[in-house]
Design a protein around this motif. Sequence first.
Motif, PDB file in Angstrom:
ATOM      1  N   GLU A  39      -1.078  -2.610  -5.540  1.00 22.97           N
ATOM      2  CA  GLU A  39      -1.339  -2.691  -4.110  1.00 22.97           C
ATOM      3  C   GLU A  39      -0.546  -3.866  -3.574  1.00 22.97           C
ATOM      4  O   GLU A  39      -0.371  -4.872  -4.267  1.00 22.97           O
ATOM      5  CB  GLU A  39      -2.828  -2.894  -3.830  1.00 22.97           C
ATOM      6  N   PHE A  40      -0.073  -3.745  -2.329  1.00 24.16           N
ATOM      7  CA  PHE A  40       0.779  -4.778  -1.745  1.00 24.16           C
ATOM      8  C   PHE A  40       0.505  -4.844  -0.247  1.00 24.16           C
ATOM      9  O   PHE A  40       0.220  -3.830   0.372  1.00 24.16           O
ATOM     10  CB  PHE A  40       2.253  -4.440  -2.008  1.00 24.16           C
ATOM     11  N   ARG A  41       0.634  -6.052   0.304  1.00 23.79           N
ATOM     12  CA  ARG A  41       0.401  -6.243   1.740  1.00 23.79           C
ATOM     13  C   ARG A  41       1.384  -7.283   2.272  1.00 23.79           C
ATOM     14  O   ARG A  41       1.632  -8.301   1.632  1.00 23.79           O
ATOM     15  CB  ARG A  41      -1.018  -6.729   1.975  1.00 23.79           C
ATOM     16  N   LEU A  42       1.936  -7.000   3.445  1.00 18.57           N
ATOM     17  CA  LEU A  42       2.752  -7.957   4.194  1.00 18.57           C
ATOM     18  C   LEU A  42       2.094  -8.157   5.547  1.00 18.57           C
ATOM     19  O   LEU A  42       1.522  -7.218   6.106  1.00 18.57           O
ATOM     20  CB  LEU A  42       4.159  -7.407   4.447  1.00 18.57           C
ATOM     21  N   ASP A  43       2.212  -9.379   6.080  1.00 19.62           N
ATOM     22  CA  ASP A  43       1.681  -9.632   7.419  1.00 19.62           C
ATOM     23  C   ASP A  43       2.713  -9.374   8.509  1.00 19.62           C
ATOM     24  O   ASP A  43       2.366  -8.950   9.602  1.00 19.62           O
ATOM     25  CB  ASP A  43       1.160 -11.074   7.514  1.00 19.62           C
ATOM     26  N   ASP A  44       3.987  -9.637   8.203  1.00 19.23           N
ATOM     27  CA  ASP A  44       5.027  -9.455   9.220  1.00 19.23           C
ATOM     28  C   ASP A  44       6.287  -8.892   8.584  1.00 19.23           C
ATOM     29  O   ASP A  44       6.972  -9.633   7.873  1.00 19.23           O
ATOM     30  CB  ASP A  44       5.334 -10.790   9.899  1.00 19.23           C
ATOM     31  N   PRO A  45       6.577  -7.609   8.753  1.00 19.04           N
ATOM     32  CA  PRO A  45       5.826  -6.640   9.547  1.00 19.04           C
ATOM     33  C   PRO A  45       4.533  -6.242   8.837  1.00 19.04           C
ATOM     34  O   PRO A  45       4.438  -6.365   7.614  1.00 19.04           O
ATOM     35  CB  PRO A  45       6.779  -5.446   9.636  1.00 19.04           C
ATOM     36  N   ALA A  46       3.579  -5.755   9.611  1.00 19.30           N
ATOM     37  CA  ALA A  46       2.277  -5.369   9.062  1.00 19.30           C
ATOM     38  C   ALA A  46       2.432  -4.101   8.225  1.00 19.30           C
ATOM     39  O   ALA A  46       2.600  -3.012   8.758  1.00 19.30           O
ATOM     40  CB  ALA A  46       1.274  -5.155  10.190  1.00 19.30           C
ATOM     41  N   VAL A  47       2.402  -4.288   6.900  1.00 22.18           N
ATOM     42  CA  VAL A  47       2.590  -3.182   5.957  1.00 22.18           C
ATOM     43  C   VAL A  47       1.556  -3.303   4.844  1.00 22.18           C
ATOM     44  O   VAL A  47       1.303  -4.396   4.350  1.00 22.18           O
ATOM     45  CB  VAL A  47       4.011  -3.215   5.337  1.00 22.18           C
ATOM     46  N   ARG A  48       0.964  -2.153   4.479  1.00 25.63           N
ATOM     47  CA  ARG A  48       0.095  -2.085   3.298  1.00 25.63           C
ATOM     48  C   ARG A  48       0.578  -0.931   2.438  1.00 25.63           C
ATOM     49  O   ARG A  48       0.965   0.121   2.968  1.00 25.63           O
ATOM     50  CB  ARG A  48      -1.352  -1.816   3.684  1.00 25.63           C
ATOM     51  N   THR A  49       0.568  -1.125   1.119  1.00 25.56           N
ATOM     52  CA  THR A  49       0.956  -0.049   0.209  1.00 25.56           C
ATOM     53  C   THR A  49      -0.019   0.041  -0.949  1.00 25.56           C
ATOM     54  O   THR A  49      -0.682  -0.938  -1.306  1.00 25.56           O
ATOM     55  CB  THR A  49       2.370  -0.257  -0.378  1.00 25.56           C
ATOM     56  N   VAL A  50      -0.075   1.221  -1.533  1.00 26.25           N
ATOM     57  CA  VAL A  50      -0.792   1.432  -2.787  1.00 26.25           C
ATOM     58  C   VAL A  50       0.007   2.462  -3.581  1.00 26.25           C
ATOM     59  O   VAL A  50       0.532   3.422  -3.009  1.00 26.25           O
ATOM     60  CB  VAL A  50      -2.248   1.899  -2.565  1.00 26.25           C
ATOM     61  N   VAL A  51       0.145   2.232  -4.876  1.00 24.40           N
ATOM     62  CA  VAL A  51       0.769   3.204  -5.767  1.00 24.40           C
ATOM     63  C   VAL A  51      -0.343   3.804  -6.613  1.00 24.40           C
ATOM     64  O   VAL A  51      -1.064   3.078  -7.301  1.00 24.40           O
ATOM     65  CB  VAL A  51       1.854   2.567  -6.667  1.00 24.40           C
ATOM     66  N   LEU A  52      -0.471   5.130  -6.539  1.00 25.91           N
ATOM     67  CA  LEU A  52      -1.489   5.860  -7.284  1.00 25.91           C
ATOM     68  C   LEU A  52      -0.820   6.634  -8.414  1.00 25.91           C
ATOM     69  O   LEU A  52       0.319   7.081  -8.269  1.00 25.91           O
ATOM     70  CB  LEU A  52      -2.217   6.838  -6.358  1.00 25.91           C
ATOM     71  N   ARG A  53      -1.539   6.821  -9.522  1.00 25.39           N
ATOM     72  CA  ARG A  53      -0.985   7.576 -10.654  1.00 25.39           C
ATOM     73  C   ARG A  53      -2.026   8.561 -11.166  1.00 25.39           C
ATOM     74  O   ARG A  53      -3.211   8.235 -11.279  1.00 25.39           O
ATOM     75  CB  ARG A  53      -0.559   6.631 -11.771  1.00 25.39           C
TER      76      ARG A  53
END
Length: 143
Positions: A39-53
């Motif tokens: 899982e990953f998050r950035l504040d600027d730009p506002a981005v959230r990610t998740v890698v599922l398997r």
Amino acid sequence: MTDVDLGLGVHHTSLSVADLDAQRAWYQRALGLHEVVEEFRLDDPAVRTVVLRSGSGVRLELIERAGASRNRAYADPLDAANTLGFGHWAVSVRDLDTAFAGIVAAGGAEVWPPADAVEPGARFAYVKDPEGNLIELIQPPTP
């Protein structure tokens, strides 16, 4: 370029989504992508990610970016071919009818019901996830 074996393999597919939490829950429930790899998050730009398997090793990265938009929704795979770029995500399944019914029961939308594919002995179907992304289900021929 020469004909060199690059050891090419699919690592993951990335899908931009409007609602990361809802799509994560749906892909875990409908396609069995239960394991969270990262899982990953950035504040600027506002981005959230998740890698599922999945248990078989298929990886899907879901990315939510604030303000992202869709140019247009595709009705089916032939409609998607009117626009350049990726049109759908194709995954192989052991039992097409069971997978199709389970995905539709989990909130996926039926696009094309199970049918014979061009490859002899193979079958395919199309569904959409809750945000309208096309997924092709392919049951390979029995050896």
